[in-house]
Design an enzyme around this catalytic site. Structure first.
Site, PDB file in Angstrom:
ATOM      1  N   ARG A  27       0.918  -1.101   0.050  1.00  0.00           N
ATOM      2  CA  ARG A  27      -0.363  -0.308  -0.466  1.00  0.00           C
ATOM      3  C   ARG A  27       1.093   1.220   0.122  1.00  0.00           C
ATOM      4  NH1 ARG A  27      -5.100  -2.409   3.641  1.00  0.00           N
ATOM      5  NH2 ARG A  27      -5.978  -3.547   2.080  1.00  0.00           N
ATOM      6  N   GLU A  39      -0.952  -8.635  -6.128  1.00  0.00           N
ATOM      7  CA  GLU A  39      -1.833  -9.097  -6.444  1.00  0.00           C
ATOM      8  C   GLU A  39      -1.791 -10.977  -7.232  1.00  0.00           C
ATOM      9  OE1 GLU A  39      -5.165  -8.813  -5.891  1.00  0.00           O
ATOM     10  OE2 GLU A  39      -4.413  -6.737  -4.915  1.00  0.00           O
ATOM     11  N   GLN A  44      -4.561 -16.392  -3.574  1.00  0.00           N
ATOM     12  CA  GLN A  44      -4.249 -17.771  -3.076  1.00  0.00           C
ATOM     13  C   GLN A  44      -3.039 -18.905  -1.827  1.00  0.00           C
ATOM     14  OE1 GLN A  44      -5.857 -21.223  -4.719  1.00  0.00           O
ATOM     15  NE2 GLN A  44      -5.803 -20.740  -6.837  1.00  0.00           N
ATOM     16  N   GLY A  83       4.398 -20.694  -3.115  1.00  0.00           N
ATOM     17  CA  GLY A  83       4.153 -21.860  -3.763  1.00  0.00           C
ATOM     18  C   GLY A  83       3.291 -21.014  -5.383  1.00  0.00           C
ATOM     19  N   TYR A 119     -10.533 -10.889 -12.298  1.00  0.00           N
ATOM     20  CA  TYR A 119     -10.567 -10.601 -10.845  1.00  0.00           C
ATOM     21  C   TYR A 119      -9.446  -9.807 -10.365  1.00  0.00           C
ATOM     22  CZ  TYR A 119      -9.062  -9.499  -5.598  1.00  0.00           C
ATOM     23  OH  TYR A 119      -8.004  -9.433  -5.109  1.00  0.00           O
ATOM     24  N   ASP A 137     -13.534 -11.294  -5.414  1.00  0.00           N
ATOM     25  CA  ASP A 137     -12.776 -12.778  -5.156  1.00  0.00           C
ATOM     26  C   ASP A 137     -13.713 -13.025  -3.903  1.00  0.00           C
ATOM     27  OD1 ASP A 137     -12.582 -10.918  -2.986  1.00  0.00           O
ATOM     28  OD2 ASP A 137     -10.723 -11.626  -2.142  1.00  0.00           O
ATOM     29  N   CYS A 190     -15.276  -9.519   8.460  1.00  0.00           N
ATOM     30  CA  CYS A 190     -16.096 -10.639   8.224  1.00  0.00           C
ATOM     31  C   CYS A 190     -15.478 -11.784   8.006  1.00  0.00           C
ATOM     32  CB  CYS A 190     -17.340 -10.041   7.010  1.00  0.00           C
ATOM     33  SG  CYS A 190     -18.866 -10.918   6.326  1.00  0.00           S
ATOM     34  N   CYS A 198     -19.702  -8.569  13.485  1.00  0.00           N
ATOM     35  CA  CYS A 198     -20.271  -7.903  13.741  1.00  0.00           C
ATOM     36  C   CYS A 198     -20.188  -6.100  14.079  1.00  0.00           C
ATOM     37  CB  CYS A 198     -21.850  -8.063  13.273  1.00  0.00           C
ATOM     38  SG  CYS A 198     -21.833 -10.273  12.386  1.00  0.00           S
TER      39      CYS A 198
HETATM   40  S1  SF4 Z   1     -22.716  -7.396   9.966  1.00  0.00           S
HETATM   41 FE1  SF4 Z   1     -21.120  -9.102   9.880  1.00  0.00          FE
HETATM   42  S2  SF4 Z   1     -21.708 -10.629   8.443  1.00  0.00           S
HETATM   43 FE2  SF4 Z   1     -22.339  -8.427   8.009  1.00  0.00          FE
HETATM   44  S3  SF4 Z   1     -21.242  -8.232   6.805  1.00  0.00           S
HETATM   45 FE3  SF4 Z   1     -20.573  -7.077   8.640  1.00  0.00          FE
HETATM   46  S4  SF4 Z   1     -19.868  -8.244   9.619  1.00  0.00           S
HETATM   47 FE4  SF4 Z   1     -20.152  -9.508   8.127  1.00  0.00          FE
END
Ligand code: SF4
Length: 330
Positions: A27, A39, A44, A83, A119, A137, A190, A198
């Site tokens: 970055r 990239e 992977q 790899g 991608y 991705d 996420c 969340c």
């Molecule tokens: S609220 Fe939770 S499930 Fe929804 S995008 Fe954000 S981290 Fe993912």
């Protein structure tokens, strides 16, 4: 409806990203060439594994021209441990094209470079060329399938295309930040393994999966077919301080790379084993279950290439599948 939800999601995501983005080497001081290197390395491969390799690679090959002028052996050596060596060969070929014609300025031009799929082309265009081209991705599929509580199978190419089209409709002028923010959200909030965080997510108030308490149900995937198990014997043959290597076939898994003599099933009897150990290496479609043996031979047997421990470390790119046995090379 879907577009509106995403339109609301974009500014929240950008604001979150500016505060929480990780400080990653690629970055800094970004050019189209360095974005392409990053990239391809990240395909992977975990971010943590790439960081150091990326810095070392760019220190040696700071430009496409420098990379274009290197030998394939040297490029593979600097790729060691990452790899999927076909990526290194493709990058080398791409560098030759870029050194001759300049870096492409369109999606089609970037996509036409060796080893670059939709991608990677999307990511390079968004991140380094300022073009609003979505890059979808696994991270992006996961966060969008949760945002929409979408139970379509995300392994279906049509779903990927639908998400790409949706993203294309809401792409903001900050193309680089947006592209990276989507991936960042999938990488650190996420997350792919374990429950999403969340509570730290800028989309918590918008995400249908979260609002319905059903985060774990998404993304929906087709069942993966089981990997093929291959039993192999890896012989670390030593003769007077030199070690035997052989080149793998030019096509297929780890094509053209060096390895200790490897035999599917049992190996011929080279002599009494001084040490033995078992190791496993998991590829995308195959698992190698290996028995390694260290054997002292009386002569430098054909058809192998015999090298010193130092040459092995400094010149020959040995895939990480064999790492468990390199401790015998002293
Ligand atoms: S609220 Fe939770 S499930 Fe929804 S995008 Fe954000 S981290 Fe993912």
């Amino acid at each position: 409806m879907q577009k509106e939800r995403l339109q609301q999601a974009v500014p929240r995501l950008l604001a979150w990203y500016r505060i929480h983005k990780r400080d990653l080497p690629w970055r800094h001081d970004r050019t189209p060439y360095t974005a392409l290197v990053a990239e391809l390395m990240l395909q992977q491969t975990r971010v943590e594994a790439v960081k150091e390799r990326y810095v070392a690679f760019l220190a040696r090959f700071p430009s496409a021209r420098a990379l274009a002028g290197a030998s394939e052996e040297e490029v593979l050596k600097l790729w060691e441990g990452l790899g999927y060596y076909s990526r290194a060969r493709n990058l080398h070929r791409a560098a030759k094209i870029i050194a001759e014609h300049g870096f492409p300025t369109t999606f089609a031009g970037v996509r036409a470079l060796p080893g670059v799929g939709d991608y990677t082309a999307g990511a390079v265009c968004s991140i380094a060329l300022g073009l609003p081209v979505p890059a979808v991705d696994g991270n992006v599929l996961r966060v969008l399938s949760r945002l929409y509580a979408d139970d379509s199978n995300v392994d279906d190419g049509a779903v990927r295309a639908r998400y790409a089209a949706l993203l294309g409709e809401v792409y903001p002028p900050e193309t680089a930040d947006f592209c990276e923010a989507l991936m960042e959200l999938g990488a650190i909030v996420c997350v792919p393994n374990g429950p999403p965080m969340c509570g730290a997510c800028p989309w918590a108030g918008l995400c249908k999966a979260h609002l319905g308490g059903a985060e774990a149900r998404f993304p929906v995937r087709a069942k993966k077919s089981a990997r093929r198990i291959v039993h192999a014997t890896v012989c670390v043959l030593r003769c007077g301080g030199r070690y035997a290597l052989e080149k793998r076939p030019a096509k297929g898994l780890l094509a053209g790379l060096w390895q200790f003599p490897l035999f599917e099933g049992e190996a011929p009897a080279f002599g009494e084993a001084l040490a033995e150990k078992h190791a496993k290496h998991v590829f995308t479609h195959v698992e190698w279950h290996m028995t390694g043996r260290l054997v002292e031979t009386e002569s430098e047997l054909a058809p192998y290439v015999w090298v010193t421990a130092r040459e092995l470390r400094e010149t020959y790119a040995l895939p990480s599948a064999f790492r468990a046995f390199t401790e015998w090379v002293t």
